[in-house]
Design an enzyme around this catalytic site. Structure first.
Site, PDB file in Angstrom:
ATOM      1  N   CYS A 285      -6.615  -5.498   0.099  1.00  0.00           N
ATOM      2  CA  CYS A 285      -7.475  -6.388  -0.671  1.00  0.00           C
ATOM      3  C   CYS A 285      -7.946  -7.585   0.171  1.00  0.00           C
ATOM      4  CB  CYS A 285      -6.768  -6.818  -1.955  1.00  0.00           C
ATOM      5  SG  CYS A 285      -7.902  -7.402  -3.234  1.00  0.00           S
TER       6      CYS A 285
ATOM      7  N   GLN B  32     -10.097  -7.804   3.864  1.00  0.00           N
ATOM      8  CA  GLN B  32     -11.273  -8.622   4.166  1.00  0.00           C
ATOM      9  C   GLN B  32     -11.018  -9.548   5.354  1.00  0.00           C
ATOM     10  OE1 GLN B  32     -11.792 -10.544   0.386  1.00  0.00           O
ATOM     11  NE2 GLN B  32     -12.253  -8.627  -0.675  1.00  0.00           N
TER      12      GLN B  32
ATOM     13  N   HIS C 231      -5.778  -1.277  -4.446  1.00  0.00           N
ATOM     14  CA  HIS C 231      -4.338  -1.518  -4.547  1.00  0.00           C
ATOM     15  C   HIS C 231      -3.559  -0.210  -4.641  1.00  0.00           C
ATOM     16  CE1 HIS C 231      -4.109  -5.961  -5.131  1.00  0.00           C
ATOM     17  NE2 HIS C 231      -5.398  -5.774  -5.364  1.00  0.00           N
TER      18      HIS C 231
ATOM     19  N   GLU D 108      -0.456   0.229  -4.478  1.00  0.00           N
ATOM     20  CA  GLU D 108       0.802   0.054  -5.224  1.00  0.00           C
ATOM     21  C   GLU D 108       0.586   0.153  -6.726  1.00  0.00           C
ATOM     22  OE1 GLU D 108      -1.083  -3.761  -6.033  1.00  0.00           O
ATOM     23  OE2 GLU D 108      -1.066  -2.430  -4.298  1.00  0.00           O
TER      24      GLU D 108
END
Length: 355
Positions: free
Chosen positions: A245, A249, A330, A332
Site C-alpha cells: 500500500c 507507493q 492488502h 493480509e
C-alpha cells in the site's frame, strides 16, 4: 439526535447521529460486505469520514481480537442501518458501544447509496458531520479547516518494539500505520520482527542488522513524506524488501516514479487484480486513494507485476535487478479474501535465499 453530512460542494445527506460532536474529514466509501471493525481500526483511514455501502452494519457486534491497531483513527462513520443487537459468539460489545468508547461520531439511517454515487461521480471531497441544527456559519467555519497532511505521524508507533520469533529471519518493519494482521502474517511465516517508528533513519535501520525490510501501509499522500522517501531510497534493496500500500507507493517514488490521486480511490474487499506474471486474477482487499503512475515507470528498473481489472491501475511492481517487490493492495486481508497470502510466502523465499 438528527444529524447531517454536508459536503464541500453543498450536497447534504440526513440521518441520525450517535455522537453530536461535529467533525471534518475527507469523505470516502468502502464496498466491503463484512469487516466493519477491521475497517474502523485500519490506520490508513486516518482523518477520513468513511461511508460503508453495505446496508446493515453492527449485526455481529465488536470484539477486541478484530482490532487492527491501538485505536480508531477515523474522523467519522456513515452507515445505513445500525444494528442494535449483534449476534456472534465472539461478541464483547455492541457496535454502538464500541463507537462511543472510541469517540467516533456516526451518522446512521443515511441513504448511503446516494452518498456513494455522489462521491463516485464527483470524487472524494471534504465533508462535515454535524447536528441537523448546525447553522450555515458553523458549517462554513468547520469546512474552512484543513485536513491534516502529516497523518503518518499520528498513526505510527511511538517507539520501537518487537514480535520475536527466535531463529527466524530478522525483518525490520517501518510502521507508517501498519495493520495488526500484517504483523501477524509476517510473524506467522516465521519472521522475527522489529517494528520501528516511521521517522527512523536509514543508518538506525541498518544498525539493527536486518535480514529483510518491510514497508507498511499507512494514510495520506506519499508525496507528503519526502524524508521517508529518502530513507527508503537509502535502504531499499540492501536487503530483501517488501512493501504494501503506502509502502508500495514510497518504493516507487524512491526509485524515481510518480504517484497521483485517484478520483475516489479503491476501498473494499472485493477488488479484482490480475497477476501479470501468472495470468491469474485474484480478489483483493484494498484501501488507497493514490496510485503509481505507470507512465512514470518507463526507463526505470521497475516493472508492473499486478494490474487492477476494474480501471487498469498499477497494483504491483518489482525491481528488475534488486530483491524488491510491492503491491498496492492488502494480501493480509482482514477483512477480505486470503487469495493473496502467497505474497508473504514469496517474501519468505526471498529471505531464505538472502537475496
Amino acid at each position: 439526535m438528527k444529524g447531517k453530512l454536508v459536503l464541500e460542494d453543498g450536497a447534504v445527506f440526513y440521518g441520525d447521529m450517535l455522537d453530536e460532536r461535529p467533525v471534518l474529514g475527507e469523505v470516502v466509501f468502502n464496498t466491503g460486505m463484512t469487516g466493519y471493525q477491521e475497517i474502523l481500526t485500519d490506520p490508513s483511514y486516518c482523518s477520513q469520514i468513511v461511508t460503508l455501502t453495505y446496508p446493515l452494519i453492527g449485526n455481529y457486534g465488536a470484539a477486541k481480537k478484530f482490532n487492527q491497531s491501538r485505536k480508531c483513527f477515523f474522523n467519522g462513520f456513515i452507515i445505513g442501518e445500525l444494528c442494535d443487537i449483534g449476534s456472534n459468539w465472539q461478541k464483547e460489545e455492541e457496535l454502538a458501544e464500541f463507537l462511543k468508547a472510541q469517540d467516533i461520531p456516526c451518522l446512521y439511517n443515511v441513504d448511503t447509496r446516494a452518498v456513494t454515487r455522489h462521491i463516485r461521480s464527483l470524487g472524494a471531497m471534504k465533508g462535515v458531520l454535524v447536528p441537523e441544527t448546525a447553522t450555515q456559519e458553523e458549517i462554513d467555519a468547520l469546512m474552512k479547516n484543513e485536513i491534516p497532511k502529516e497523518v503518518v505521524k499520528i498513526v505510527t508507533t511511538p517507539k520501537t518494539y518487537k514480535m520475536e520469533n527466535p531463529g527466524g529471519p530478522h525483518v525490520v518493519v517501518m510502521d507508517f500505520g501498519i495493520k495488526q494482521h500484517i504483523l501477524d502474517s509476517l510473524h506467522g511465516i516465521g519472521c522475527d520482527l522489529t517494528i520501528v517508528p516511521a521517522d527512523t533513519k536509514a543508518d538506525e535501520i541498518m544498525a539493527l542488522n536486518p535480514d529483510g525490510i518491510f514497508l507498511s501501509n499507512g494514510p495520506g499522500d506519499p508525496k507528503d513524506l519526502p524524508e521517508i522517501i529518502e530513507v527508503v531510497r537509502e535502504i531499499a534493496g540492501k536487503k530483501p524488501t517488501f512493501g504494501i500500500c503506502l509502502g508500495h507507493q514510497l518504493l516507487s517514488l524512491a526509485f524515481g516514479a510518480d504517484t497521483y490521486k485517484l478520483k475516489f480511490g479503491h476501498r473494499g474487499s472485493n477488488q479484482p487484480v490480475k497477476n501479470l506474471l501468472t495470468g491469474r486474477v485474484h480478489i483483493t482487499s484494498q484501501n488507497h486513494g493514490y496510485a503509481v503512475d505507470e507512465e512514470s515507470l518507463k526507463g526505470l528498473p521497475l516493472e508492473v507485476t499486478h494490474r487492477a481489472v476494474n480501471d487498469g491501475t498499477v497494483e504491483g511492481i518489482r525491481h528488475t535487478q534488486l530483491p524488491i517487490f510491492s503491491v498496492q493492495y492488502h494480501p493480509e486481508a482482514s477483512p477480505g479474501p486470503d487469495d493473496n497470502r502467497y505474497l508473504f510466502d514469496q517474501f519468505w523465499a526471498m529471505l531464505q535465499k538472502g537475496e
